[in-house]
Design a protein around this motif. Structure first.
Motif, PDB file in Angstrom:
ATOM      1  N   LYS A   5     -84.553  11.969 -93.867  1.00  0.00           N
ATOM      2  CA  LYS A   5     -84.796  10.588 -93.411  1.00  0.00           C
ATOM      3  C   LYS A   5     -85.875  10.363 -92.527  1.00  0.00           C
ATOM      4  CE  LYS A   5     -79.785   8.922 -93.118  1.00  0.00           C
ATOM      5  NZ  LYS A   5     -78.747   8.398 -92.363  1.00  0.00           N
ATOM      6  N   ARG A   6     -86.714   9.072 -92.916  1.00  0.00           N
ATOM      7  CA  ARG A   6     -87.779   8.920 -92.067  1.00  0.00           C
ATOM      8  C   ARG A   6     -87.261   8.456 -90.565  1.00  0.00           C
ATOM      9  NH1 ARG A   6     -89.317   4.966 -96.416  1.00  0.00           N
ATOM     10  NH2 ARG A   6     -91.177   5.897 -97.387  1.00  0.00           N
ATOM     11  N   PRO A   7     -88.020   8.487 -89.570  1.00  0.00           N
ATOM     12  CA  PRO A   7     -87.780   8.019 -88.138  1.00  0.00           C
ATOM     13  C   PRO A   7     -87.152   6.578 -88.305  1.00  0.00           C
ATOM     14  CG  PRO A   7     -89.834   8.903 -88.285  1.00  0.00           C
ATOM     15  CD  PRO A   7     -89.460   9.019 -89.611  1.00  0.00           C
ATOM     16  N   MET A   8     -85.981   6.292 -87.413  1.00  0.00           N
ATOM     17  CA  MET A   8     -85.498   5.035 -87.277  1.00  0.00           C
ATOM     18  C   MET A   8     -86.404   3.892 -86.556  1.00  0.00           C
ATOM     19  SD  MET A   8     -82.748   5.472 -88.991  1.00  0.00           S
ATOM     20  CE  MET A   8     -81.213   4.501 -88.260  1.00  0.00           C
ATOM     21  N   PRO A   9     -86.308   2.744 -87.133  1.00  0.00           N
ATOM     22  CA  PRO A   9     -87.038   1.447 -86.134  1.00  0.00           C
ATOM     23  C   PRO A   9     -86.519   1.756 -84.718  1.00  0.00           C
ATOM     24  CG  PRO A   9     -86.102   0.921 -88.303  1.00  0.00           C
ATOM     25  CD  PRO A   9     -85.491   2.283 -87.974  1.00  0.00           C
ATOM     26  N   LYS A  10     -87.264   0.884 -84.177  1.00  0.00           N
ATOM     27  CA  LYS A  10     -86.570   0.813 -82.474  1.00  0.00           C
ATOM     28  C   LYS A  10     -86.246  -0.592 -82.313  1.00  0.00           C
ATOM     29  CE  LYS A  10     -88.563   0.862 -77.966  1.00  0.00           C
ATOM     30  NZ  LYS A  10     -89.955   1.156 -77.120  1.00  0.00           N
ATOM     31  N   ILE A  11     -85.086  -1.062 -81.613  1.00  0.00           N
ATOM     32  CA  ILE A  11     -84.586  -2.445 -81.592  1.00  0.00           C
ATOM     33  C   ILE A  11     -84.675  -2.646 -79.847  1.00  0.00           C
ATOM     34  CG2 ILE A  11     -82.746  -4.007 -81.526  1.00  0.00           C
ATOM     35  CD1 ILE A  11     -81.455  -2.424 -84.005  1.00  0.00           C
ATOM     36  N   GLU A  12     -85.391  -3.581 -79.677  1.00  0.00           N
ATOM     37  CA  GLU A  12     -85.590  -4.027 -78.113  1.00  0.00           C
ATOM     38  C   GLU A  12     -84.936  -5.232 -77.819  1.00  0.00           C
ATOM     39  OE1 GLU A  12     -89.513  -3.104 -75.924  1.00  0.00           O
ATOM     40  OE2 GLU A  12     -89.803  -3.253 -78.262  1.00  0.00           O
ATOM     41  N   LEU A  13     -83.953  -5.567 -77.018  1.00  0.00           N
ATOM     42  CA  LEU A  13     -83.219  -6.706 -76.457  1.00  0.00           C
ATOM     43  C   LEU A  13     -83.819  -7.206 -75.418  1.00  0.00           C
ATOM     44  CD1 LEU A  13     -79.873  -5.662 -77.765  1.00  0.00           C
ATOM     45  CD2 LEU A  13     -81.670  -6.883 -79.021  1.00  0.00           C
ATOM     46  N   ILE A  14     -84.820  -8.240 -75.365  1.00  0.00           N
ATOM     47  CA  ILE A  14     -85.411  -8.743 -74.293  1.00  0.00           C
ATOM     48  C   ILE A  14     -84.980 -10.146 -73.804  1.00  0.00           C
ATOM     49  CG2 ILE A  14     -87.843  -8.913 -73.028  1.00  0.00           C
ATOM     50  CD1 ILE A  14     -88.692  -7.324 -75.344  1.00  0.00           C
ATOM     51  N   LEU A 224     -97.411  -3.534 -99.205  1.00  0.00           N
ATOM     52  CA  LEU A 224     -96.298  -3.018-100.002  1.00  0.00           C
ATOM     53  C   LEU A 224     -96.263  -1.218 -99.905  1.00  0.00           C
ATOM     54  CD1 LEU A 224     -96.485  -4.728-103.601  1.00  0.00           C
ATOM     55  CD2 LEU A 224     -94.545  -4.506-102.097  1.00  0.00           C
ATOM     56  N   ALA A 225     -97.667  -0.803 -99.891  1.00  0.00           N
ATOM     57  CA  ALA A 225     -97.518   0.597 -99.495  1.00  0.00           C
ATOM     58  C   ALA A 225     -97.004   0.889 -98.025  1.00  0.00           C
ATOM     59  CB  ALA A 225     -99.151   0.981 -99.535  1.00  0.00           C
ATOM     60  N   ALA A 226     -97.217   0.062 -97.288  1.00  0.00           N
ATOM     61  CA  ALA A 226     -96.726   0.430 -95.938  1.00  0.00           C
ATOM     62  C   ALA A 226     -95.292   0.036 -95.649  1.00  0.00           C
ATOM     63  CB  ALA A 226     -97.417  -0.304 -94.879  1.00  0.00           C
ATOM     64  N   THR A 227     -94.317  -0.462 -96.682  1.00  0.00           N
ATOM     65  CA  THR A 227     -93.022  -0.856 -96.685  1.00  0.00           C
ATOM     66  C   THR A 227     -92.025   0.333 -96.507  1.00  0.00           C
ATOM     67  OG1 THR A 227     -93.382  -2.790 -97.699  1.00  0.00           O
ATOM     68  CG2 THR A 227     -91.073  -2.292 -97.817  1.00  0.00           C
ATOM     69  N   LEU A 228     -91.258   0.072 -95.409  1.00  0.00           N
ATOM     70  CA  LEU A 228     -90.329   1.269 -95.310  1.00  0.00           C
ATOM     71  C   LEU A 228     -88.909   0.888 -95.405  1.00  0.00           C
ATOM     72  CD1 LEU A 228     -91.683   2.385 -91.721  1.00  0.00           C
ATOM     73  CD2 LEU A 228     -92.183   3.229 -94.013  1.00  0.00           C
ATOM     74  N   GLY A 229     -88.618  -0.617 -95.609  1.00  0.00           N
ATOM     75  CA  GLY A 229     -87.425  -0.999 -95.759  1.00  0.00           C
ATOM     76  C   GLY A 229     -87.329  -2.344 -96.331  1.00  0.00           C
ATOM     77  N   GLN A 230     -86.450  -2.423 -97.248  1.00  0.00           N
ATOM     78  CA  GLN A 230     -86.154  -3.818 -97.828  1.00  0.00           C
ATOM     79  C   GLN A 230     -84.852  -4.335 -97.675  1.00  0.00           C
ATOM     80  OE1 GLN A 230     -87.761  -2.078-101.868  1.00  0.00           O
ATOM     81  NE2 GLN A 230     -89.060  -3.866-101.971  1.00  0.00           N
ATOM     82  N   ARG A 231     -84.786  -5.678 -98.224  1.00  0.00           N
ATOM     83  CA  ARG A 231     -83.262  -6.279 -98.115  1.00  0.00           C
ATOM     84  C   ARG A 231     -82.938  -6.110 -96.559  1.00  0.00           C
ATOM     85  NH1 ARG A 231     -79.069  -4.290-100.900  1.00  0.00           N
ATOM     86  NH2 ARG A 231     -78.123  -6.368-100.884  1.00  0.00           N
ATOM     87  N   VAL A 232     -83.617  -6.489 -95.608  1.00  0.00           N
ATOM     88  CA  VAL A 232     -83.298  -6.187 -94.324  1.00  0.00           C
ATOM     89  C   VAL A 232     -82.522  -7.619 -93.776  1.00  0.00           C
ATOM     90  CG1 VAL A 232     -84.188  -5.931 -92.064  1.00  0.00           C
ATOM     91  CG2 VAL A 232     -85.607  -5.305 -93.877  1.00  0.00           C
ATOM     92  N   SER A 233     -81.370  -7.089 -92.930  1.00  0.00           N
ATOM     93  CA  SER A 233     -80.561  -8.193 -92.602  1.00  0.00           C
ATOM     94  C   SER A 233     -80.238  -7.904 -90.871  1.00  0.00           C
ATOM     95  CB  SER A 233     -79.243  -8.375 -93.140  1.00  0.00           C
ATOM     96  OG  SER A 233     -78.215  -6.973 -93.037  1.00  0.00           O
ATOM     97  N   LEU A 234     -80.019  -8.953 -90.213  1.00  0.00           N
ATOM     98  CA  LEU A 234     -79.687  -8.762 -88.903  1.00  0.00           C
ATOM     99  C   LEU A 234     -78.365  -9.398 -88.558  1.00  0.00           C
ATOM    100  CD1 LEU A 234     -80.745  -7.895 -85.950  1.00  0.00           C
ATOM    101  CD2 LEU A 234     -81.584 -10.254 -85.728  1.00  0.00           C
ATOM    102  N   GLN A 306     -78.975   1.666 -94.801  1.00  0.00           N
ATOM    103  CA  GLN A 306     -79.344   2.149 -93.103  1.00  0.00           C
ATOM    104  C   GLN A 306     -78.924   1.092 -92.222  1.00  0.00           C
ATOM    105  OE1 GLN A 306     -80.695   5.675 -93.148  1.00  0.00           O
ATOM    106  NE2 GLN A 306     -80.142   5.244 -95.233  1.00  0.00           N
ATOM    107  N   VAL A 307     -78.042   1.555 -91.075  1.00  0.00           N
ATOM    108  CA  VAL A 307     -77.784   0.756 -90.065  1.00  0.00           C
ATOM    109  C   VAL A 307     -78.259   1.176 -88.737  1.00  0.00           C
ATOM    110  CG1 VAL A 307     -75.650  -0.399 -89.077  1.00  0.00           C
ATOM    111  CG2 VAL A 307     -75.807  -0.158 -91.729  1.00  0.00           C
ATOM    112  N   LEU A 308     -78.253   0.408 -87.995  1.00  0.00           N
ATOM    113  CA  LEU A 308     -78.883   0.659 -86.539  1.00  0.00           C
ATOM    114  C   LEU A 308     -78.134  -0.519 -85.721  1.00  0.00           C
ATOM    115  CD1 LEU A 308     -80.374   2.674 -84.752  1.00  0.00           C
ATOM    116  CD2 LEU A 308     -82.269   1.262 -85.082  1.00  0.00           C
ATOM    117  N   ARG A 309     -77.515  -0.079 -84.482  1.00  0.00           N
ATOM    118  CA  ARG A 309     -76.893  -1.236 -83.547  1.00  0.00           C
ATOM    119  C   ARG A 309     -77.470  -1.098 -82.271  1.00  0.00           C
ATOM    120  NH1 ARG A 309     -72.743   0.234 -87.103  1.00  0.00           N
ATOM    121  NH2 ARG A 309     -71.652  -1.600 -87.980  1.00  0.00           N
TER     122      ARG A 309
END
Length: 427
Positions: A5-14, A224-234, A306-309
């Motif tokens: 797996k690649r490193p995960m995205p970071k979620i900030e709640l501000i 496109l070359a920089a795309t890490l994730g598709q069909r992204v939902s929140l 992939q899922v992150l909370r």
């Protein structure tokens, strides 16, 4: 074997304020900032599977056709041997100039592209369908699969209904083939091309002059070359009696009521503003759980979704203490940018009614609000774009004004910028 797996995205709640007030209801804006991981982009990137659907109707004659050929050649020249490419031409007939092939013999591809000439009407839907077929024949979940449509006109042959076309585009996206649209000049249907991009999990570019096409293609390919994730939902799950009043980005929702986000791309954070209604809480002062968010996406080299909370909890304070928690300027700035996107959509509604004065007033109002805010680079850039847009309205060029307005609103809602963000190029 499953790839690591690649490193995960970071979620900030501000939150706009770092606390909530006891015993009284309040509205709280929350900035959800999603930062894709920083990874090295090199020649080992995920392969691309592209089809270029190029309008060759009579109105493309001259400079438009010349620059369309130049842009397509640029795309071919920047592909890797592991990438697939096809080229579909459409007017009142559909011609597959280049069936899907690996980008190994670039000289042959370039020779064919340079011979394309304009003619006929605009069977846009049929051209897109054939391009989708070309990509789908070699559909691979571990690749990035996309149709790129370039047109200067209206769909006036075959299927022409916006809803029907957008539904078809959405269906193809659900199977893993996204769609980007490029509109050139002042005669194309911006409503149709924006709807196709939105439904197709792609991008929409308004091309004011044909010489922008090569740079736009560069932006699209490097993105496109920089795309890490598709069909992204929140997904947003409020707690403690909190309700979601609004999502200022105006993202479409999935059948499970999650919000459809843009692709995760290196160097391009996604910023979502959720407006919460917090009830009067009479519990003892202390930490209150307000909301949980769920980010989900597909990675080209991972079999499962992939899922992150992330969770938001804030202290409950007395009204006297609340003054110790001033408004966050980053949240204020993002709210202002998204309200500018809404003002543009409102201006389009007025334009369609023939009320040009009200359209201009809608833009002037948001400009005045921004000028009263603490200055920042993002707000300064947006004010400059708004000033240019206002000048276009005042010139009486309604067609150009409407196209600029629709494309700027589309990009602001997705990226926080009125103009397309230039993506990181592979090193």
């Amino acid at each position: 074997m499953t790839q690591p797996k690649r490193p995960m995205p970071k979620i900030e709640l501000i939150p706009l304020h770092g606390a909530i007030v006891a015993q009284q209801p309040m509205t709280l804006d929350l900035l959800v900032r999603i930062t894709p991981p920083t990874v090295a982009l090199d020649v080992d990137r995920v392969p691309l599977n592209l089809s270029l659907a190029i309008d060759r109707s009579g109105s493309m004659q001259g400079d438009k056709m010349h620059y369309a050929r130049q842009a397509a050649c640029f795309a071919v020249e920047n592909l890797l041997p592991c990438d697939r490419i096809s080229v579909v031409l459409f007017d009142d007939r559909i011609e597959t100039l280049v069936p899907s092939t690996l980008a190994t013999d670039k000289n042959s591809l370039l020779t064919q592209l340079r011979q394309v000439q304009a003619r006929g009407s605009t069977a846009l839907h049929a051209g897109w369908v054939e391009a989708g077929v070309q990509v789908s024949q070699y559909l691979n979940p571990s690749q990035l699969n996309r149709v790129i449509v370039l047109s200067d006109g209206l769909a006036n042959v075959g299927e022409t209904r916006l809803d029907a076309i957008a539904t078809d585009v959405h269906g193809l996206a659900q199977h893993g083939v996204s769609t980007t649209t490029l509109g050139i000049g002042d005669d194309y249907s911006e409503d149709l091309l924006a709807a196709m991009a939105r439904s197709g999990d792609g991008n929409f570019f308004h091309i004011e002059s044909a010489d922008q096409l090569p740079s736009i293609f560069e932006t699209e390919l490097s993105g496109l070359a920089a795309t890490l994730g598709q069909r992204v939902s929140l997904g947003v799950a409020p707690q403690s009696g909190v309700t979601v009043m609004d999502v200022l980005n105006d993202f479409e929702q999935t059948t499970t009521q999650r919000y459809k986000l843009p692709n995760l791309m290196v160097g391009s954070p996604i910023q979502v503003v959720v407006r919460l209604q917090v009830p009067a809480l009479n519990q003892r002062l202390g930490q209150v759980d307000l909301m949980q968010v769920r980010l989900a996406w597909d990675e080209p080299d991972q079999a499962s979704r992939q899922v992150l909370r992330a969770d938001l909890g804030l202290p409950l304070v007395s009204p006297q203490q609340f003054s110790d928690f001033p408004a966050n300027e980053s949240v204020q700035e993002q709210v202002a940018l998204l309200m500018a996107a809404r003002a543009r959509r409102e201006a389009v509604t007025y334009l369609d009614r023939g009320d040009y004065a009200a359209a201009g007033q809608s833009l002037a109002s948001v400009q005045n609000q921004m000028e009263a805010m603490p200055p920042s680079a993002a707000l300064a850039e947006e004010l400059s774009v708004l000033a240019d847009l206002t000048a276009t309205y005042q010139s009486g060029d309604v067609a150009s004004a409407r196209k600029k307005t629709v494309s700027q609103s589309f990009n602001l809602s997705r990226s926080g910028q009125s103009q397309p963000r230039r993506s990181m190029k592979p090193q």
